[in-house]
Write a protein that holds these residues in place. Structure first.
Motif, PDB file in Angstrom:
ATOM      1  N   PRO A  28       3.328  14.420  15.780  1.00  0.00           N
ATOM      2  CA  PRO A  28       3.312  13.135  14.745  1.00  0.00           C
ATOM      3  C   PRO A  28       2.910  13.715  13.482  1.00  0.00           C
ATOM      4  O   PRO A  28       2.104  14.531  13.327  1.00  0.00           O
ATOM      5  N   LEU A  29       3.614  13.306  12.311  1.00  0.00           N
ATOM      6  CA  LEU A  29       3.075  13.482  11.077  1.00  0.00           C
ATOM      7  C   LEU A  29       1.995  12.487  10.734  1.00  0.00           C
ATOM      8  O   LEU A  29       2.504  11.344  10.305  1.00  0.00           O
ATOM      9  N   LEU A  30       0.830  12.784  10.546  1.00  0.00           N
ATOM     10  CA  LEU A  30      -0.136  11.790   9.982  1.00  0.00           C
ATOM     11  C   LEU A  30      -0.127  11.698   8.326  1.00  0.00           C
ATOM     12  O   LEU A  30      -0.434  12.941   7.714  1.00  0.00           O
ATOM     13  N   VAL A  31       0.101  10.648   7.674  1.00  0.00           N
ATOM     14  CA  VAL A  31       0.076  10.856   6.351  1.00  0.00           C
ATOM     15  C   VAL A  31      -0.600   9.925   5.640  1.00  0.00           C
ATOM     16  O   VAL A  31      -0.621   8.802   6.045  1.00  0.00           O
ATOM     17  N   LYS A  32      -1.532  10.402   4.946  1.00  0.00           N
ATOM     18  CA  LYS A  32      -2.731   9.659   4.259  1.00  0.00           C
ATOM     19  C   LYS A  32      -2.175   9.527   2.468  1.00  0.00           C
ATOM     20  O   LYS A  32      -1.720  10.527   2.359  1.00  0.00           O
ATOM     21  N   GLY A  33      -3.016   8.869   1.934  1.00  0.00           N
ATOM     22  CA  GLY A  33      -2.838   8.537   0.549  1.00  0.00           C
ATOM     23  C   GLY A  33      -3.111   7.274   0.161  1.00  0.00           C
ATOM     24  O   GLY A  33      -3.322   6.332   0.851  1.00  0.00           O
ATOM     25  N   GLU A  34      -3.279   7.101  -1.341  1.00  0.00           N
ATOM     26  CA  GLU A  34      -3.613   5.795  -1.935  1.00  0.00           C
ATOM     27  C   GLU A  34      -2.545   5.029  -1.532  1.00  0.00           C
ATOM     28  O   GLU A  34      -1.503   5.378  -1.100  1.00  0.00           O
ATOM     29  N   PRO A  35      -2.764   3.469  -1.439  1.00  0.00           N
ATOM     30  CA  PRO A  35      -1.774   2.378  -1.312  1.00  0.00           C
ATOM     31  C   PRO A  35      -0.848   2.427  -2.256  1.00  0.00           C
ATOM     32  O   PRO A  35      -1.144   2.772  -3.442  1.00  0.00           O
ATOM     33  N   GLY A  36       0.495   2.371  -1.787  1.00  0.00           N
ATOM     34  CA  GLY A  36       1.414   2.404  -2.673  1.00  0.00           C
ATOM     35  C   GLY A  36       2.148   3.516  -3.259  1.00  0.00           C
ATOM     36  O   GLY A  36       2.919   3.942  -4.261  1.00  0.00           O
ATOM     37  N   THR A  37       1.741   4.767  -2.824  1.00  0.00           N
ATOM     38  CA  THR A  37       2.132   6.170  -2.810  1.00  0.00           C
ATOM     39  C   THR A  37       3.406   6.639  -2.161  1.00  0.00           C
ATOM     40  O   THR A  37       4.069   7.847  -2.093  1.00  0.00           O
ATOM     41  N   GLY A  38       4.149   5.822  -1.304  1.00  0.00           N
ATOM     42  CA  GLY A  38       5.290   5.963  -0.656  1.00  0.00           C
ATOM     43  C   GLY A  38       5.342   6.277   0.699  1.00  0.00           C
ATOM     44  O   GLY A  38       6.174   7.186   1.293  1.00  0.00           O
ATOM     45  N   LYS A  39       4.195   6.084   1.518  1.00  0.00           N
ATOM     46  CA  LYS A  39       3.787   6.825   2.641  1.00  0.00           C
ATOM     47  C   LYS A  39       4.908   6.168   3.808  1.00  0.00           C
ATOM     48  O   LYS A  39       5.648   6.804   4.309  1.00  0.00           O
ATOM     49  N   THR A  40       5.059   4.869   3.615  1.00  0.00           N
ATOM     50  CA  THR A  40       5.934   3.778   4.503  1.00  0.00           C
ATOM     51  C   THR A  40       7.209   4.201   4.248  1.00  0.00           C
ATOM     52  O   THR A  40       8.232   4.499   5.204  1.00  0.00           O
ATOM     53  N   MET A  41       7.572   4.383   2.942  1.00  0.00           N
ATOM     54  CA  MET A  41       8.976   4.434   2.450  1.00  0.00           C
ATOM     55  C   MET A  41       9.367   5.903   3.160  1.00  0.00           C
ATOM     56  O   MET A  41      10.655   6.130   3.310  1.00  0.00           O
ATOM     57  N   LEU A  42       8.574   6.840   3.318  1.00  0.00           N
ATOM     58  CA  LEU A  42       8.731   8.386   3.455  1.00  0.00           C
ATOM     59  C   LEU A  42       9.525   8.185   5.012  1.00  0.00           C
ATOM     60  O   LEU A  42      10.612   8.874   5.151  1.00  0.00           O
ATOM     61  N   ALA A  43       8.959   7.494   5.914  1.00  0.00           N
ATOM     62  CA  ALA A  43       9.496   7.394   7.076  1.00  0.00           C
ATOM     63  C   ALA A  43      11.156   6.815   6.919  1.00  0.00           C
ATOM     64  O   ALA A  43      12.030   7.048   7.712  1.00  0.00           O
ATOM     65  N   VAL A  44      11.266   5.717   6.011  1.00  0.00           N
ATOM     66  CA  VAL A  44      12.455   5.065   6.307  1.00  0.00           C
ATOM     67  C   VAL A  44      13.489   6.046   5.523  1.00  0.00           C
ATOM     68  O   VAL A  44      14.558   5.919   6.050  1.00  0.00           O
ATOM     69  N   GLN A  45      13.037   6.753   4.737  1.00  0.00           N
ATOM     70  CA  GLN A  45      13.993   7.767   4.108  1.00  0.00           C
ATOM     71  C   GLN A  45      14.364   8.906   4.740  1.00  0.00           C
ATOM     72  O   GLN A  45      15.536   9.406   4.909  1.00  0.00           O
ATOM     73  N   VAL A  46      13.478   9.322   5.638  1.00  0.00           N
ATOM     74  CA  VAL A  46      13.624  10.426   6.862  1.00  0.00           C
ATOM     75  C   VAL A  46      14.813  10.088   7.837  1.00  0.00           C
ATOM     76  O   VAL A  46      15.715  10.648   7.943  1.00  0.00           O
ATOM     77  N   ALA A  47      14.518   8.653   8.219  1.00  0.00           N
ATOM     78  CA  ALA A  47      15.570   8.337   9.055  1.00  0.00           C
ATOM     79  C   ALA A  47      16.781   8.027   8.604  1.00  0.00           C
ATOM     80  O   ALA A  47      17.888   8.464   9.127  1.00  0.00           O
TER      81      ALA A  47
END
Length: 281
Positions: A28-47
């Protein structure tokens, strides 16, 4: 299977490298960061980039790990038995598959997003160790072992609100998304607003980063809030000149409610503006 970026998502070289490393290691890729930095969108765009299905499991404070596997609806089965429903004889009718089971059932690799894992209690990550390691789990009600047909590409996001257990961290590949610098931010804005005037972009960037640097802010504005602000500036047809002054610290940004999201920060910013104006007189 490699991620090479997306026209709709600005991925830095180190982020792209982290995604591909997780795919190669099958961790699993654990992605941390400030809210609003595109963590959720990363998974969407990778798919989207890899052309595989996306399954999203959004975690809440009350979410339990078991819900990601399956839930047994004993109440419905009891009700159906009282009503004489024939479905009651097949227990499978009362097993509700969770997101992990759905991901394990895919005939092709998919992207599984476990979003904001730090919202759940501390035991939540530990309860998923076996499932993430072996990609299997046991269904006690039906006495069957569910194994993943194809190992999913797992993205786990965290806003860093609480520490995660060491045993869980050992099973992940980790990446921290740093807040974008001005150059990267301009690329992000360019994806969302390709026709934005350079003068407005330049002034908006200056204001945005100066607001973020105000000492004592309870919540700094994020990338998503910058995009919302720019959308409003365009909708209200606010010119670049409205953001400009000899000293930008002497004006309150128009539509600042898109950037500052609580009254303490608004009052702090207003006090700083007042003090700066007083010094200039």
């Amino acid at each position: 299977m490699r991620f090479t970026g997306s026209a709709e998502y600005v991925s830095t070289d180190d982020l792209t490298l982290a995604v591909n490393a997780a795919i190669t290691l099958q961790r699993p890729l654990l992605v941390k960061g400030e809210p609003g930095t595109g963590k959720t969108m990363l998974a969407v765009q990778v798919a989207k980039s890899l052309g595989v299905p996306l399954l999203e499991w959004h975690i809440k404070s009350t979410t339990k790990a078991q819900q990601g596997l399956y839930e047994y609806d004993a109440v419905s089965r009891l009700r159906d038995s009282q009503l004489g429903d024939q479905r009651v004889h097949d227990i499978h009718n009362y097993i509700v598959k969770g997101m992990l089971w759905q991901a394990f059932s895919q005939d092709q690799p998919c992207v599984l997003l476990i979003d904001e894992v730090d919202k759940a209690d501390i035991e939540f990550p530990n309860d998923l160790l076996r499932e993430l390691d072996r990609m299997e789990f046991y269904v006690y009600e039906t006495r069957e072992l569910v194994k993943a047909k194809q190992r999913p590409i797992v993205f786990i996001t965290s806003n860093n609100e609480k520490e995660l257990p060491d045993a869980f961290l050992r099973r992940c590949f980790f990446h921290y998304i740093r807040f974008p610098d001005k150059e990267t931010m301009e690329k992000i804005v360019g994806v969302h607003f390709p026709n934005l005037k350079k003068s407005l972009l330049r002034e908006a960037m200056e204001v945005f980063f100066e607001v973020r640097e105000v000492p004592g802010l309870k919540k700094k504005p994020s990338t998503s809030e910058l995009l919302d602000w720019l959308k409003l500036l365009l909708a209200e047809d606010i010119p670049a000149e409205a953001l400009r002054s000899k000293d930008r610290k002497t004006i309150i940004p128009p539509l600042h409610g898109a950037l500052l999201k609580n009254e303490q920060d608004v009052h702090l910013f207003e006090r700083l503006v007042f003090m700066t104006r007083a010094k200039g007189q």
